[in-house]
Design an enzyme around this catalytic site. Structure first.
Site, PDB file in Angstrom:
ATOM      1  N   CYS A  98      30.196  40.909  38.823  1.00  0.00           N
ATOM      2  CA  CYS A  98      30.982  41.674  39.688  1.00  0.00           C
ATOM      3  C   CYS A  98      30.040  41.794  40.936  1.00  0.00           C
ATOM      4  O   CYS A  98      30.801  42.007  41.981  1.00  0.00           O
ATOM      5  CB  CYS A  98      31.533  42.924  39.039  1.00  0.00           C
ATOM      6  SG  CYS A  98      32.504  43.191  37.937  1.00  0.00           S
TER       7      CYS A  98
HETATM    8  O1  KQY Z   1      35.094  43.184  38.034  1.00  0.00           O
HETATM    9  C1  KQY Z   1      34.616  43.011  39.056  1.00  0.00           C
HETATM   10  N1  KQY Z   1      34.492  41.801  39.652  1.00  0.00           N
HETATM   11  C2  KQY Z   1      34.337  44.120  40.042  1.00  0.00           C
HETATM   12  C3  KQY Z   1      34.284  45.613  39.691  1.00  0.00           C
HETATM   13  C4  KQY Z   1      34.799  46.498  40.754  1.00  0.00           C
HETATM   14  C5  KQY Z   1      34.866  47.866  40.326  1.00  0.00           C
HETATM   15  C6  KQY Z   1      35.138  48.856  41.592  1.00  0.00           C
HETATM   16  N2  KQY Z   1      34.867  50.300  41.411  1.00  0.00           N
END
Ligand code: KQY
Length: 362
Positions: free
Chosen positions: A351
């Site tokens: 992420c």
């Molecule tokens: O899963 C993702 N690509 C991002 C997670 C974002 C979490 C925001 N607090």
């Protein structure tokens, strides 16, 4: 303007060679505890690990630029780019290339994973501008997509197949009223793809609403790795089985049946009282509470040139997770980095990273 598909551009698989990796420096104190210092150390560890294999660019606010420059190794490029939080996968551009090796990027509209209804914070205007800024820095043309999609909500095999979840891609808090065929059209047009494989729910308690990048990913064409749970009392037990059933019934853009591999889910982990106490409570923020379940997953790893950069959680399954990754990626070093501080912010290594595929003129 044309779509990437009409212009002959497509998103390569993450395992294709990269020119580099983009990240964003964490600093908001209503998401990252203790003034974001532990998260910054964790992001710096990820950036340092990736930088051994490919160039890394860290995007940092003016406020934190000197702090980040000091905490990061010299080989990490530090540029000033504003953002609302630190999720390069979701707010960064999804780079696309053509057969001649030219680079362009898709700029997905972003609404903080659910807008004013279910979004995690407000405002999100600086996040929404990150993709355009990356493309300006790279002097690469930009395609503004017509629908809200986060980079963590898609995985591609680079051969025409996209893997997504219904939970995110058909969510009313992203694109109200969108139908499956309409969303498939957007995915195909903007990723240069030919076929979409739909999973249902994402990992339970995932605050993105169920990003595929926490649940499953391609490890090579025709092969998918799935976060697997063997405890019938855990809600992920049913999610992982339903995902496997769908994957086994699916085929990819080339007509291949998909081979499904499992990686164990780590044991249930929760926000500790002292962790939640270190996070600022604000009117428009996440307002995290002690006892909340964390959506931990080993699938949330980054494929760098020559390495896999994966989270570990200091639990028993870390060893098995590393073994599975080593078996699936025999030609890459497997580097496990402590992922709990990133997990407390709601995601993990995949992420917070965004690959830039190798382009011809690089
Ligand atoms: O899963 C993702 N690509 C991002 C997670 C974002 C979490 C925001 N607090």
């Amino acid at each position: 303007m044309n779509t990437p598909r009409e212009d002959g551009f497509y998103m390569p698989a993450e395992w294709a060679p990269h020119d580099g990796c983009w990240m964003i420096w964490p600093e908001r104190t209503d998401n990252w505890r203790l003034g974001a210092k532990p998260a910054q150390a964790a992001f710096a560890a990820v950036a340092s690990a990736i930088a051994q294999f490919e160039p890394v660019t860290m995007m940092v606010s003016a406020r934190q630029w000197h702090a980040a420059r000091t905490m990061l190794p010299a080989r990490v490029r530090v540029v000033e780019v504003s953002s609302n939080d630190a999720w390069a996968r979701d707010v960064g551009t999804s780079f696309v290339v053509n057969q001649a090796g030219e680079l362009r990027g898709v700029d997905w509209p972003f609404n903080a994973w659910g807008g004013l209804q279910n979004g995690l914070y407000f405002p999100w205007d600086m996040d929404d501008a990150v993709a355009a800024k990356m493309l300006q820095i790279e002097r690469a043309p930009r395609y503004r997509a017509p629908k809200i999609i986060e980079g963590g909500a898609i995985h591609v095999d680079g051969e025409g197949t996209v893997l997504v979840t219904e939970a995110c891609l058909l969510a009313a808090d992203r694109n109200p009223g969108i139908t499956r065929p309409e969303m498939e059209r957007v995915l195909k047009d903007y990723l240069g793809a030919a076929h979409v494989v739909w999973l249902g729910a994402g990992v339970p308690h995932d605050e993105t609403g169920g990003h595929v990048d926490n649940l499953a990913c391609f490890v090579r064409p025709g092969e998918v790795l799935l976060s697997w749970c063997d405890d019938p009392a855990d809600p992920h037990y049913h999610v992982s089985r339903e995902a496997e059933t769908r994957l086994q019934a699916a085929h990819d853009a080339n007509g291949r049946k998909l081979k499904v591999q499992h990686i164990p889910m780590p044991k249930a982990m929760f926000f500790q009282a002292e962790e939640a106490a270190g996070i600022d409570q604000t009117a428009y923020g996440m307002n995290r509470r002690a006892g909340e379940r964390l959506a931990a997953s080993y699938v949330n790893f980054y494929i760098a040139n020559g390495a896999i950069i994966a989270p570990e959680f200091g639990v028993e399954t870390d060893v098995e997770a590393k073994r599975v990754l080593a078996a699936l990626f025999p030609d890459r070093a497997i580097i496990m980095i402590p992922g709990r501080e990133i997990l407390l912010g709601g995601g993990n290594i995949h992420c917070i990273t965004q690959q830039q595929p190798k382009a011809l003129n690089s």
